[in-house]
Enzyme design. Structure first.
Site, PDB file in Angstrom:
ATOM      1  N   LYS A 188       5.055   4.759  -1.247  1.00  0.00           N
ATOM      2  CA  LYS A 188       5.085   6.008  -2.016  1.00  0.00           C
ATOM      3  C   LYS A 188       6.283   6.881  -1.680  1.00  0.00           C
ATOM      4  O   LYS A 188       6.712   7.693  -2.516  1.00  0.00           O
ATOM      5  CB  LYS A 188       3.782   6.784  -1.803  1.00  0.00           C
ATOM      6  CG  LYS A 188       2.574   6.101  -2.439  1.00  0.00           C
ATOM      7  CD  LYS A 188       1.268   6.792  -2.088  1.00  0.00           C
ATOM      8  CE  LYS A 188       0.084   6.070  -2.741  1.00  0.00           C
ATOM      9  NZ  LYS A 188      -1.220   6.619  -2.348  1.00  0.00           N
TER      10      LYS A 188
ATOM     11  N   GLY B 179       0.815  -1.213   0.000  1.00  0.00           N
ATOM     12  CA  GLY B 179       0.000   0.000   0.000  1.00  0.00           C
ATOM     13  C   GLY B 179       0.845   1.257   0.000  1.00  0.00           C
ATOM     14  O   GLY B 179       2.001   1.278  -0.448  1.00  0.00           O
ATOM     15  N   SER B 180       0.292   2.310   0.569  1.00  0.00           N
ATOM     16  CA  SER B 180       0.834   3.661   0.347  1.00  0.00           C
ATOM     17  C   SER B 180       2.166   3.957   1.016  1.00  0.00           C
ATOM     18  O   SER B 180       2.790   4.973   0.701  1.00  0.00           O
ATOM     19  CB  SER B 180      -0.201   4.698   0.809  1.00  0.00           C
ATOM     20  OG  SER B 180      -1.362   4.626   0.013  1.00  0.00           O
ATOM     21  N   THR B 181       2.628   3.115   1.941  1.00  0.00           N
ATOM     22  CA  THR B 181       3.936   3.397   2.540  1.00  0.00           C
ATOM     23  C   THR B 181       5.053   3.318   1.502  1.00  0.00           C
ATOM     24  O   THR B 181       6.119   3.907   1.684  1.00  0.00           O
ATOM     25  CB  THR B 181       4.235   2.420   3.694  1.00  0.00           C
ATOM     26  OG1 THR B 181       4.057   1.074   3.230  1.00  0.00           O
ATOM     27  CG2 THR B 181       3.321   2.674   4.880  1.00  0.00           C
TER      28      THR B 181
END
Length: 736
Positions: A342, A338-340
């Site tokens: 990014k 997921g977004s970690t």
């Protein structure tokens, strides 16, 4: 035919004299032949020493030679500061020999019927209420009547060395014999639930009739050969009754004790993290929750926990019906991060020179080939125009894909350089390698915001160092060194650099943008949620969908919620990564509570942790034999070695000590001394570890029970009170 036979015998009929001569000749010839056959066979046996493939020498040795295994001590596992995490112990079980053939010369070693009541009384005096003397006598009489070789004493198991020695001393003083002991290996985990899946546990396994401890999980299993050592053996002569003959040791092979392992874990932080995790798990009721705290510069793991967990000593919590997981989730489970991820996408774009923090774009959704890339807030109305810097703090998928499209294949190379798609080489069993994206444009683009790729948590920890450590990727580690107990030689485990992927300025710039996540009131997805007194935090949250059976789950909380934080943001000391899967009740305060509390505690210890560890004495010291020394002399000798003496009793001489002579211990360990005399006062055990409390109970020959986990806060016998009875109880609590 019969007629012909009769005629033959009649025709050849000899006289009685001739018959006797003929029989004599036959017997003589047969005897001579058998004699030579016997002599030949005997000569062969004497010369060759073998009968039908069986060695007479080995059979003779088996008859008159005995052997005893000398058990190797399993290595101790320590935290980074020398606090014991796992150590060996020995327990004993008593049995009583009844056969009258158990003697040594004229000395009777078996239990005589006239001594049955005396033996029962000895067991009662030493072991207390768990022994019923009448039942013991009854068991012995029944065994004698039924000609049993020996009888087991069911309530005389798990005895300490102190109890064994007390029973032996009592038998000697009363002039009786018959009680013998079996030795059993055991393992103590004094901290209870404490990085249990990482440390693992060792259990008794029986192979070829011998008991030994073998690692089952975690470090105990992965380094079982190093920890186990190698058993020794002594060979001795036996008498006709198979009893050892004194002074007849023919051969002695010393045991090689297992190596000790010093981990990178800090017990102060680990114990506190376990408390925080347990509270969070009970509140959110997720499928699991994990947290790992590392030193940013070396990627050493100082605290690591997953729930549900278990107590490696009591095995409490290992109930699969209640959701217990055998997997070490940090290496055995793969998931979409997921977004970690990014923060890595942005750093890679900066490094490639295609990132402008002030560039604007329309968030919400975008078309890519035949797919739509959507932001997480599309259902509630997207933020519309935003800058690329805000794309990170607001966690825009669209913004990340736009950056990925500009990097073309270079982003995929970065994924490989971070270490995704291959194990980190942690040494832990069953470490997964994860999955790289499929070879199509959309899936590769999805990796920019954490989908289409499967990773392990250790891979994420490794990749995060590219940001926390100014562009240098370092492999996660959980062992500081190995210590050979025989030589004291230490083998250090140095941090392993995987590669340099970014310039330091790139990583520093990303950490600055990560501050927006908690500081930007408009675009920070975790605004004002992560904070530690007097420090700036760099953070990135994530909410990853869970793929099962080829599709994403759609339940309200069917996600993996996560956060990575780096503290202080300017020059990180610590990196924390927390994940929580499918909570029954999700509150956005649960993960911040864990993160803020453990990071605050870590920074409170900052000055201690920044001490040059090379200046701290960590080489093991040998414990001497302090028995029969003057008490004051023993205290001075212990202190001179950098150990901590605790005296129990007011006698002038030392009667017993908690740690056996010639044992190796780390500086700062406690040595309990029991003095001569009747007056023995209970010490104040506040703050004592479970390991030291067990040593105290063993030294006093008392039964000990515990409630709770952690360190002593209450004791059943008040400090400075006379020690009486056979039972001790301590209430334990974890440090807050």
């Amino acid at each position: 035919m019969i007629k012909k036979m009769k005629q033959y015998f009649k025709k050849n009929k000899l006289s009685p004299m001739n018959n006797r001569k003929k029989v004599g000749i036959i017997l003589f010839t047969t005897t001579i032949g058998l004699f030579f056959l016997f002599v030949s066979r005997l000569t062969y046996i004497v010369v060759v020493g073998d009968i039908s493939g069986t060695s007479l020498e080995s059979k003779t040795q088996a008859l008159y030679e005995g052997s005893k295994t000398i058990k190797a001590k399993r290595g101790t596992i320590y935290d980074r500061n020398g606090v014991v995490i796992a150590e060996d112990a020995t327990s004993y079980s008593a049995y009583i020999v009844l056969t009258d053939s158990y003697v040594s010369g004229d000395k009777k070693l078996y239990a005589q019927e006239k001594d049955f009541e005396t033996l029962a009384a000895i067991l009662k005096d030493v072991l207390g209420d768990r022994i019923d003397p009448k039942k013991i006598v009854e068991i012995l009489k029944n065994g004698k009547e039924n000609s049993k070789w020996q009888v087991d004493i069911q309530n005389a198991k798990s005895l300490t060395l102190q109890q064994k020695e007390e029973i032996e001393a009592a038998m000697e003083s009363k002039g009786v014999a018959g009680i013998e002991f079996n030795e059993h290996p055991s393992r103590i985990y004094p901290n209870g639930v404490f990085a249990s899946h990482l440390i693992g546990y060792a259990d008794i396994k029986e192979r070829e009739g011998k008991e030994s401890l073998e690692g089952v999980l975690g470090i105990e299993a992965a380094y079982n050969d190093l920890l186990a050592g190698k058993d020794g053996e002594i060979v001795f002569q036996k008498d006709n009754f198979q009893n050892p003959l004194p002074g007849t040791v023919a051969e002695s092979i010393p045991a090689q004790d297992g190596q000790d392992i010093v981990t990178t874990i800090d017990s102060r932080l680990q114990s506190y993290l376990e408390t925080l995790m347990e509270e969070a798990f009970e509140e959110a009721e997720p499928e699991y929750i994990t947290a790992v705290l590392t030193k940013s510069k070396t990627n050493e793991i100082v605290a690591m926990s997953q729930y549900p967990s278990f107590n490696p000593e009591t095995k409490e919590g290992m109930d699969e019906e209640k959701g217990f997981m055998w997997q070490n989730l940090f290496v055995e489970e793969t998931y979409e991060p997921g977004s970690t991820i990014k923060i890595l996408t942005v750093a890679s774009a900066i490094e490639q020179g295609i990132f402008n923090p002030n560039e604007t774009f329309m968030s919400g959704e975008m078309n890519l080939i035949d797919a739509k890339i959507r932001d997480w807030d599309i259902a509630t109305g997207s933020r519309g125009m935003m800058t690329m810097r805000q794309a990170l703090s607001w966690s825009s998928n669209v913004g990340m894909v736009k950056l990925e499209q500009r990097m073309t294949d270079r982003w995929q190379q970065y994924l490989t350089e971070f270490g995704f798609g291959k194990p980190t080489g942690s040494g832990l069993f069953n470490e997964k390698q994860g999955l790289m994206p499929e070879d199509n444009i959309v899936t590769k683009a999805n990796t920019a915001y954490g989908q289409g790729i499967a990773v392990t948590q250790l891979q994420m920890l490794q990749a995060f160092t590219a940001i926390s450590n100014d562009g240098t990727i370092i492999k996660p580690s959980y062992i500081k060194k190995f210590i050979d107990p025989l030589t004291g030689e230490e083998k250090l485990v140095e941090p392993e650099v995987v590669g340099q992927v970014y310039a330091p300025e790139t990583a520093q710039q990303v950490r600055q943008y990560m501050r927006d996540v908690v500081e930007d009131e408009q675009y920070g997805t975790a605004y004002d949620m992560y904070k530690v007194d007097d420090y700036k935090i760099a953070a990135k949250t994530g909410t990853a969908q869970i793929a099962e059976n080829g599709r994403y789950l759609e339940g309200e909380n069917d996600n993996i919620y996560s956060v990575v934080t780096m503290l202080p943001a300017e020059d990180p000391e610590y990196t924390l990564y927390v994940t929580m899967k499918k909570p029954k009740e999700y509150k956005n305060t649960i993960i911040p509570t864990i993160a803020n509390s453990i990071l605050q505690r870590a920074m409170d210890f900052k000055e201690v942790d920044m001490v040059d560890t090379s200046a701290i004495q960590t080489e093991k010291v040998t414990v001497d034999d302090y028995r029969n020394l003057e008490t004051e002399q023993a205290i001075a000798a212990i202190e001179a070695k950098g150990l901590v003496p605790v005296v129990i009793g007011e006698g002038d001489k030392v009667a017993a000590q908690s740690t056996q002579a010639n044992s190796y211990v780390l500086p700062g360990e406690t040595i309990l001394l029991l003095t001569t005399g009747e007056s023995r006062m209970m010490p104040d055990t506040t703050g004592w570890s479970k390991a030291n409390l067990l040593k105290l109970a063993n030294l006093l020959g008392m039964e000990v029970t515990f409630s709770g986990e952690g360190y002593s806060v209450e004791q059943s016998i008040e400090p400075q009170s006379q020690i009486k009875g056979k039972n001790l109880h301590f209430k334990l609590e974890k440090e807050n």
